[in-house]
Design a protein around this motif. Structure first.
Motif, PDB file in Angstrom:
ATOM      1  N   GLY A  33      32.902  61.535  39.919  1.00 27.76           N
ATOM      2  CA  GLY A  33      31.747  62.382  40.224  1.00 27.76           C
ATOM      3  C   GLY A  33      30.539  62.059  39.361  1.00 27.76           C
ATOM      4  N   LEU A  34      30.778  61.813  38.083  1.00 24.78           N
ATOM      5  CA  LEU A  34      29.677  61.455  37.175  1.00 24.78           C
ATOM      6  C   LEU A  34      28.990  60.190  37.673  1.00 24.78           C
ATOM      7  N   TYR A  35      29.759  59.148  37.929  1.00 27.85           N
ATOM      8  CA  TYR A  35      29.167  57.868  38.310  1.00 27.85           C
ATOM      9  C   TYR A  35      28.539  57.908  39.700  1.00 27.85           C
ATOM     10  N   ALA A  36      29.099  58.708  40.600  1.00 30.05           N
ATOM     11  CA  ALA A  36      28.514  58.835  41.942  1.00 30.05           C
ATOM     12  C   ALA A  36      27.089  59.365  41.867  1.00 30.05           C
ATOM     13  N   ARG A  37      26.792  60.200  40.892  1.00 30.97           N
ATOM     14  CA  ARG A  37      25.428  60.718  40.708  1.00 30.97           C
ATOM     15  C   ARG A  37      24.414  59.604  40.489  1.00 30.97           C
ATOM     16  N   PHE A  38      24.890  58.453  40.027  1.00 28.96           N
ATOM     17  CA  PHE A  38      24.008  57.329  39.706  1.00 28.96           C
ATOM     18  C   PHE A  38      24.152  56.180  40.706  1.00 28.96           C
ATOM     19  N   GLY A  39      24.737  56.470  41.860  1.00 25.93           N
ATOM     20  CA  GLY A  39      24.809  55.478  42.925  1.00 25.93           C
ATOM     21  C   GLY A  39      26.059  54.625  42.941  1.00 25.93           C
ATOM     22  N   PHE A  40      26.989  54.847  42.027  1.00 27.82           N
ATOM     23  CA  PHE A  40      28.240  54.096  42.069  1.00 27.82           C
ATOM     24  C   PHE A  40      29.089  54.613  43.221  1.00 27.82           C
ATOM     25  N   GLU A  41      29.792  53.701  43.870  1.00 29.80           N
ATOM     26  CA  GLU A  41      30.647  54.058  45.002  1.00 29.80           C
ATOM     27  C   GLU A  41      31.858  53.145  44.995  1.00 29.80           C
ATOM     28  N   PRO A  42      32.903  53.517  45.739  1.00 31.41           N
ATOM     29  CA  PRO A  42      34.071  52.633  45.811  1.00 31.41           C
ATOM     30  C   PRO A  42      33.677  51.258  46.347  1.00 31.41           C
ATOM     31  N   LEU A  43      34.436  50.240  45.978  1.00 35.89           N
ATOM     32  CA  LEU A  43      34.165  48.893  46.458  1.00 35.89           C
ATOM     33  C   LEU A  43      34.207  48.858  47.985  1.00 35.89           C
ATOM     34  N   ALA A  44      33.238  48.187  48.569  1.00 34.93           N
ATOM     35  CA  ALA A  44      33.190  48.080  50.029  1.00 34.93           C
ATOM     36  C   ALA A  44      34.372  47.263  50.551  1.00 34.93           C
ATOM     37  N   ARG A  45      34.741  46.230  49.824  1.00 37.90           N
ATOM     38  CA  ARG A  45      35.848  45.376  50.240  1.00 37.90           C
ATOM     39  C   ARG A  45      36.772  45.134  49.037  1.00 37.90           C
ATOM     40  N   PRO A  46      37.542  46.144  48.660  1.00 39.91           N
ATOM     41  CA  PRO A  46      38.388  45.991  47.468  1.00 39.91           C
ATOM     42  C   PRO A  46      39.405  44.865  47.608  1.00 39.91           C
ATOM     43  N   GLY A  47      39.779  44.525  48.826  1.00 40.55           N
ATOM     44  CA  GLY A  47      40.730  43.438  49.032  1.00 40.55           C
ATOM     45  C   GLY A  47      40.192  42.080  48.644  1.00 40.55           C
ATOM     46  N   ASP A  48      38.871  41.966  48.473  1.00 38.49           N
ATOM     47  CA  ASP A  48      38.269  40.699  48.058  1.00 38.49           C
ATOM     48  C   ASP A  48      38.420  40.458  46.559  1.00 38.49           C
ATOM     49  N   TRP A  49      38.655  41.526  45.812  1.00 36.26           N
ATOM     50  CA  TRP A  49      38.692  41.445  44.354  1.00 36.26           C
ATOM     51  C   TRP A  49      40.098  41.120  43.874  1.00 36.26           C
ATOM     52  N   MET A  50      40.161  40.333  42.835  1.00 41.85           N
ATOM     53  CA  MET A  50      41.444  39.982  42.231  1.00 41.85           C
ATOM     54  C   MET A  50      41.305  40.109  40.726  1.00 41.85           C
ATOM     55  N   GLN A  51      42.427  40.181  40.071  1.00 43.54           N
ATOM     56  CA  GLN A  51      42.418  40.205  38.616  1.00 43.54           C
ATOM     57  C   GLN A  51      43.484  39.252  38.097  1.00 43.54           C
ATOM     58  N   ARG A  52      43.298  38.799  36.883  1.00 41.34           N
ATOM     59  CA  ARG A  52      44.314  38.009  36.184  1.00 41.34           C
ATOM     60  C   ARG A  52      44.656  38.787  34.934  1.00 41.34           C
ATOM     61  N   PRO A  53      45.706  39.583  34.981  1.00 47.19           N
ATOM     62  CA  PRO A  53      46.065  40.389  33.817  1.00 47.19           C
ATOM     63  C   PRO A  53      46.566  39.516  32.676  1.00 47.19           C
ATOM     64  N   ALA A  54      46.519  40.067  31.491  1.00 49.28           N
ATOM     65  CA  ALA A  54      47.042  39.373  30.322  1.00 49.28           C
ATOM     66  C   ALA A  54      48.546  39.176  30.490  1.00 49.28           C
ATOM     67  N   PRO A  55      49.080  38.093  29.967  1.00 47.80           N
ATOM     68  CA  PRO A  55      50.525  37.893  30.052  1.00 47.80           C
ATOM     69  C   PRO A  55      51.264  39.015  29.326  1.00 47.80           C
ATOM     70  N   VAL A  56      52.429  39.339  29.832  1.00 50.16           N
ATOM     71  CA  VAL A  56      53.253  40.356  29.201  1.00 50.16           C
ATOM     72  C   VAL A  56      53.891  39.755  27.954  1.00 50.16           C
ATOM     73  N   ALA A  57      53.708  40.445  26.826  1.00 49.33           N
ATOM     74  CA  ALA A  57      54.291  39.955  25.571  1.00 49.33           C
ATOM     75  C   ALA A  57      55.802  40.095  25.618  1.00 49.33           C
ATOM     76  N   THR A  58      56.489  39.083  25.144  1.00 54.87           N
ATOM     77  CA  THR A  58      57.941  39.152  25.068  1.00 54.87           C
ATOM     78  C   THR A  58      58.350  39.420  23.639  1.00 54.87           C
ATOM     79  N   PRO A  59      59.395  40.219  23.468  1.00 56.18           N
ATOM     80  CA  PRO A  59      59.822  40.551  22.089  1.00 56.18           C
ATOM     81  C   PRO A  59      60.393  39.391  21.339  1.00 56.18           C
TER      82      PRO A  59
END
Length: 143
Positions: free
Chosen positions: A117-143
């Motif tokens: 709600g806070l960010y919507a006041r400033f014009g932020f909105e959900p991604l139009a095409r979220p399926g286009d976005w990808m991420q490369r998460p950090a590798p999972v640390a092994t013990p």
């Protein structure tokens, strides 16, 4: 903006120990973040603070990762618990958006778990095409 608040983009004003405590101890997204990591993030980003004009005490923080021309990522937005409910977050984001506006950025992104709600006041909105976005998460640390 409130007359009792001061917005600043001067990185020298950032209360680094306070910001680190907020993020590493109270936030849901950066819990446990090392101080050295936070300091490096501050150095590599545009930083914004909202301050009590009378005391100079920092009340809120936001960081923006940007190339300054086409893209920005708004992150690490935090309002001190004792300052919440006074419009501090609104004033902070208003200042950040105003500071970035002259850059003519194609997009400003952010991720939030609870402040849509806070960010919507400033014009932020959900991604139009979220399926286009990808991420490369950090590798999972092994013990």
């Amino acid at each position: 903006m409130h007359d009792d608040l001061e917005f600043s983009d001067d990185p020298a004003r950032i209360d680094r120990p306070r910001v680190h405590a907020w993020l590493s101890e109270e936030s849901y997204w950066a819990r446990g973040r090392a101080r050295s990591t936070q300091d490096a993030a501050i150095e590599a980003s545009r930083n914004f603070g909202l301050y009590d004009r009378a005391t100079g005490r920092q009340l809120a923080y936001a960081r923006v990762v940007t190339d300054g021309v086409t893209f920005a990522w708004l992150c690490d937005v935090f309002v001190a618990s004792e300052a919440r409910g006074r419009g501090i977050g609104i004033a902070l984001i208003d200042g950040v958006v105003a500071a970035l506006e002259p850059l003519g950025l194609k997009r400003i992104l952010l991720a939030t778990g609870d402040a849509h709600g806070l960010y919507a006041r400033f014009g932020f909105e959900p991604l139009a095409r979220p399926g286009d976005w990808m991420q490369r998460p950090a590798p999972v640390a092994t013990p």
